[in-house]
Write a protein that holds these residues in place. Structure first.
Motif, mmCIF file in Angstrom:
data_model
loop_
_atom_site.group_PDB
_atom_site.id
_atom_site.type_symbol
_atom_site.label_atom_id
_atom_site.label_comp_id
_atom_site.label_asym_id
_atom_site.label_seq_id
_atom_site.Cartn_x
_atom_site.Cartn_y
_atom_site.Cartn_z
ATOM 1 N N GLY A 1 -13.593 -66.530 22.543
ATOM 2 C CA GLY A 1 -12.505 -65.594 22.259
ATOM 3 C C GLY A 1 -11.534 -65.540 23.420
ATOM 4 N N SER A 2 -12.053 -65.455 24.664
ATOM 5 C CA SER A 2 -11.145 -65.349 25.800
ATOM 6 C C SER A 2 -10.403 -66.662 26.003
ATOM 7 N N LYS B 1 -3.979 -69.114 24.501
ATOM 8 C CA LYS B 1 -2.962 -69.996 23.911
ATOM 9 C C LYS B 1 -2.126 -69.290 22.854
ATOM 10 N N GLN B 2 -2.461 -68.047 22.505
ATOM 11 C CA GLN B 2 -1.703 -67.365 21.456
ATOM 12 C C GLN B 2 -0.331 -66.952 21.979
ATOM 13 N N THR B 3 0.627 -66.879 21.059
ATOM 14 C CA THR B 3 1.958 -66.439 21.452
ATOM 15 C C THR B 3 2.342 -65.133 20.784
ATOM 16 N N ASP B 4 1.519 -64.684 19.838
ATOM 17 C CA ASP B 4 1.797 -63.438 19.145
ATOM 18 C C ASP B 4 0.994 -62.334 19.820
ATOM 19 N N VAL C 1 -12.547 -64.819 33.888
ATOM 20 C CA VAL C 1 -11.324 -65.417 34.416
ATOM 21 C C VAL C 1 -10.292 -65.534 33.306
ATOM 22 N N PHE C 2 -10.712 -66.041 32.149
ATOM 23 C CA PHE C 2 -9.787 -66.165 31.022
ATOM 24 C C PHE C 2 -9.282 -64.798 30.592
ATOM 25 N N TYR D 1 -5.331 -63.764 30.241
ATOM 26 C CA TYR D 1 -4.548 -63.330 29.077
ATOM 27 C C TYR D 1 -4.123 -61.877 29.205
ATOM 28 N N SER D 2 -4.909 -61.053 29.919
ATOM 29 C CA SER D 2 -4.500 -59.661 30.086
ATOM 30 C C SER D 2 -3.201 -59.588 30.877
#
Lengths: 95, 802
Positions: free
Chosen positions: B288-289, B294-297, B441-442, B446-447
């Protein structure tokens, strides 16, 4: 003694019916088959009669009459069908 | 009916009134009428918190289907309390948020709030139920309500797709869970969860135990979006944002966690349970992390982040289940992992709810959620930005927010695994902290990406649909409340540690406590230079490095194989199922009666023939009557006529042969002394031959040239088979007659009882006159049917045949 005779007669009558059956299967035209079926009906009448003597029963007398009537009606119906293509006419009075 | 029952049922009752209120006050935003309900529920639950935190559980029972052991049993302990408070508390905030989020003129608000209350009631039912069947019922109701809410904008293709996907996956898991519950009932003899917990040691040895364990976990994994069932959650983001915030971050997706926690006393201590829960949890955390980056939304990032955080809690529950293997005197207590799980569960609900609301605000005020179009909103939306920073940094696990505390405890739990010496953990245990750090780390990346790319950088006004500005205050209050909870719990974690978390932990691990004992749940902000702290520092250092170089390496994701994604697998499976089943149906449903008859007769041959071969009946010749010579001949005629029907070339001859068969059968009735049957048979045969002739006259001209019946070997074999089996069956049945016939009674009593000498007729009209009546009815229906078929010409251009 009577029973033996009846059994022999039944056997012979069955042979006759078998002959009729041969005609029903083989018979070149439909008319041959109808006649064969009609005579098979008569064979059935005699077989039924002999059987009711053999069984000492009067219950089958109705059947003998009925086969007679039905064989007649059936043959007539078939003949009419072969002749005119219909069994029961639509318009009975006219023409 | 107690107040606890009322808490579960109140939202359902309220759904009845929403459309009425909507009709009565069309100018009112219906959300205001809904708002008091979750507040009342929250207050009423809070009033019980003293009781629950001193380990006095509240319970109430009501019979529902007592004959099957299904009771409307509700039960409030620490775990239920934690969940019920989350449901009602965040429910209140979400209702308030939705009042400002949804337009009262454009949206079907009454439907929205009916679905939402349906969900709230079902969710309260799930967490408060003590009866497994009740739990399952509410469980499926949450699936249904979620389905309705995801597809709230039914005119959108993607909403319908997401709703269908989530429905299929969660209901699949729900069914599996239902099967697991039934297995539990079979083993334990009760549907009551507490009853099952008492029987846990007795159940554990049962051969059905492992299937039940796997099935229940399947339900929990699908609901809580664990790998590989997480794929429905990102697609569920098509729902309105209040729904995403409520269902798909704070409550419904935690139902699976609740189930795992609730079932821990029954299943914990098993190697399968540990490896499945902890293994899938860890992998989901990592996956999940990893995918979130890679998401843009905005909402997709949050969805994958939810997946990942749920995996984190799941893995902690798995590690916590080791606690039952070590007794309380042991130094290496694993209950810290369970404490971390419930703590993070609470924290995640707060910060993720706030972040979803932030995403909704950004969407609402700019018209887009695409982070490639966003940027530079910090000065335009300062309050939203502050909330996002609090939520984002808490999610990343930075001090002084509550995420930091639960992340430290998560690391503690994972490091504890190194000390375990069961289930081959000596070998594989080292993977736990490694995966935890990599996933963290991931998470950090993303946060920070979420906050920075939305609010920092340059504003791109030409890409936005609206002119961005700060949200109305009503929309900001709920996330502000949640963000302040994040801070409050961050600074004073022990506020909830003793009152909420400790009872929850003791509800998950009830057997570890001596009566009157408590778990040590003091959460300290600073616990010295420990390994966990260094791990966090490492995470921050590597994470910062990755964030700063994000643009250089994020394109690496494009090189990942696109064909191997799980969504493709799901779509392919669905399409394959549809195509496969339609192909399968087309393959055997040919539409030809011939084919169906072949199936029927083949089935007959296989089943009857198979069972005959299995039974191997004895065919004794002794029971049969002797045959006279003429009877042989008559039999020969009958067989000849029957053969002629098949073999003759013309249809006319076939009818004649059929008539011959009929007449011979009537002769057999004579021989077997059945005069009435013979009479009827003769008349019926004549009539039906005449009817056949009638039919043949009307056959279309084209078909009149009569062909011999075509020979087909399959048909021939099947006909031979059916004939042989019927013959064998008749002979076999004839030889065995275990009971005397009842015909003696009819013969003896026909005259005296019924006043007739013809026994056949007496049976027909007296002893069993009922059958005769219905046969008359059949003839009547046939006659009327024929009349209707001939006379009734509706529609179409039928010209009567002259």
């Amino acid at each position: 003694m009577l029973d033996t005779l009846l059994l022999i007669a039944l056997f012979i009558q069955s042979l006759a019916a078998l002959g009729c059956m041969y005609r029903v299967i083989k018979g070149p035209s439909v008319s041959d088959r109808v006649v064969a079926l009609d005579s098979m009906g008569i064979s059935l009448i005699s077989i039924t009669a002999m059987l009711s003597v053999l069984l000492r029963s009067q219950s089958f007398m109705d059947i003998i009459l009925l086969i007679g009537i039905l064989a007649f009606i059936g043959t007539i119906a078939y003949s009419k069908f072969i002749e005119r293509g219909v069994v029961i006419d639509r318009n009975r009075r006219g023409k | 009916m107690s107040w606890l029952h009322l808490i579960v049922l109140a939202p359902f009752l309220a759904t009845v009134f929403i459309p009425v209120i909507h009709k009565a006050f069309p100018k009112l935003h219906i959300g205001w009428a809904v708002l008091p309900l979750p507040i009342a529920l929250l207050i009423s639950l809070l009033s019980q918190i003293g009781k629950v935190s001193s380990h006095v559980s509240v319970e109430a029972s009501m019979p529902w289907i007592p004959s099957y052991g299904i009771y409307f049993d509700v039960y409030l302990d620490g775990l239920s309390m934690l969940f019920a408070l989350l449901i009602t508390g965040i429910g209140t905030l979400v209702v308030l948020y939705s009042i400002y989020y949804l337009d009262k003129h454009k949206e079907r608000l009454q439907a929205f709030y009916v679905y939402l209350l349906l969900f709230m009631g079902a969710m309260l039912g799930v967490v408060l139920s003590d009866n497994l069947m009740l739990l399952y019922m509410f469980w499926e109701t949450t699936s249904l309500a979620s389905f309705l809410l995801i597809a709230y904008w039914t005119q959108r293709e993607k909403s319908r797709y997401g709703a269908q996907k989530s429905m299929l996956i969660t209901v699949f898991g729900g069914m599996a869970m239902f099967a697991g519950f039934i297995l539990l009932y079979v083993m334990g003899g009760t549907f009551s969860i507490r009853g099952l917990v008492e029987q846990a040691p007795h159940i554990a040895g049962d051969p059905l135990f492992i299937p039940a364990l796997v099935l229940v976990l399947l339900g929990a994994f699908t609901k809580s979006a664990q790998f590989p069932f997480h794929i429905w959650l990102p697609d569920a983001m098509e729902a309105p944002t209040p729904v995403s915030a409520y269902l798909h971050s704070a409550t419904m997706v935690k139902a699976g966690l609740y189930l795992v926690a609730r079932m821990t006393p029954i299943f914990a201590g098993q190697a399968e349970w540990f490896w499945l829960v902890a293994g899938f949890g860890l992998f989901t955390l990592l996956w999940g992390s990893f995918s979130a980056v890679k998401q843009t939304d905005l909402k997709s990032i949050l969805a994958f982040s939810t997946v990942s955080q749920l995996g984190l809690i799941m893995s902690l529950l798995g590690v916590g289940s080791l606690a039952v293997l070590y007794d309380a005197a042991d130094e290496r207590l694993f209950y810290a992992a369970v404490l971390a799980a419930v703590f993070h569960l609470f924290n995640h609900a707060t910060f993720k709810g706030a972040l979803f609301m932030v995403a909704g605000i950004v969407d609402h005020e700019t018209g887009t959620r695409d982070i490639r179009k966003l940027g530079g909103l910090m000065s335009l939306m300062p309050i939203t930005f502050t909330i996002a920073v609090v939520g984002g940094l808490s999610m990343a696990g930075l001090p002084p927010f509550n995420g930091f505390l639960s992340k430290e405890m998560f690391f503690t739990g994972m490091l504890k695994v190194l000390e375990a010496d069961v289930f081959a953990l000596e070998t594989w245990g080292i993977l736990f902290p490694i995966i935890a750090v990599v996933a963290s780390v991931f998470t950090f990346v993303y946060s920070l990406m979420l906050v920075m790319r939305t609010f920092l950088g340059k504003l791109q006004p030409e890409k936005l649909e609206k002119k961005p500005h700060e949200a109305p205050i009503g929309m900001l209050i709920p996330p502000i409340v949640l963000a302040s909870l994040v801070l409050l719990v961050g600074f004073y974690p022990n506020l909830i540690a003793h009152s909420l978390l400790e009872p929850a932990v003791s509800a998950i691990l009830p057997n570890l406590l001596a009566p009157g004992d408590h778990f040590e749940t003091h959460i300290s902000f600073w616990h010295g230079w420990t390994a966990e702290l260094f791990m966090t520092m490492g995470v921050v250092a590597v994470g910062l490095l990755l964030v700063l170089t994000l643009r250089r390496w994020v394109s690496l994701y494009d090189h990942l194989p696109q064909r191997l994604t799980l969504n493709r697998l799901y779509d392919g499976m669905l399409l394959g199922l549809q195509r496969g089943s339609s192909k399968g149906t087309e393959a055997y449903m040919s539409g030809s009666l011939r084919t169906y008859l072949i199936y029927i007769f083949l089935f007959f041959i296989l089943v009857i023939g198979g069972s005959l071969a299995f039974i191997q009946p004895t065919l004794q010749a002794s029971g049969y009557a002797p045959l006279a010579a003429y009877e042989w001949l008559l039999g020969l005629i009958l067989a000849g006529a029957a053969a002629a029907i098949v073999l003759v070339s013309s249809r006319m001859s076939a009818i004649l042969a059929a008539g011959a068969v009929g007449y011979m059968v009537s002769l057999y009735f004579v021989i077997l002394r059945a005069p009435d049957l013979a009479l009827t048979q003769l008349v019926v045969e004549t009539v039906s031959v005449a009817l056949f002739l009638l039919c043949f006259y009307h056959l279309p001209k084209l078909r009149r040239d009569m062909n011999r019946v075509r020979f087909q070997s399959v048909n021939f074999l099947i006909a031979i088979g059916v004939g042989a089996i019927i013959t064998i069956l008749t002979l076999a049945v004839q030889g065995v007659r275990p009971f005397d016939s009842i015909s003696d009674y009819f013969i003896a009593n026909a005259h005296d009882e019924a006043g007739g000498d013809n026994v056949v007729n007496v049976i027909l009209v007296d002893f069993r006159g009922f059958d005769t009546m219905l046969e008359i009815l059949v003839l009547g229906i046939a006659a009327i049917g024929i009349y209707a078929l001939i006379k009734l010409r509706l529609g179409g251009d039928y010209r009567e045949h002259q």
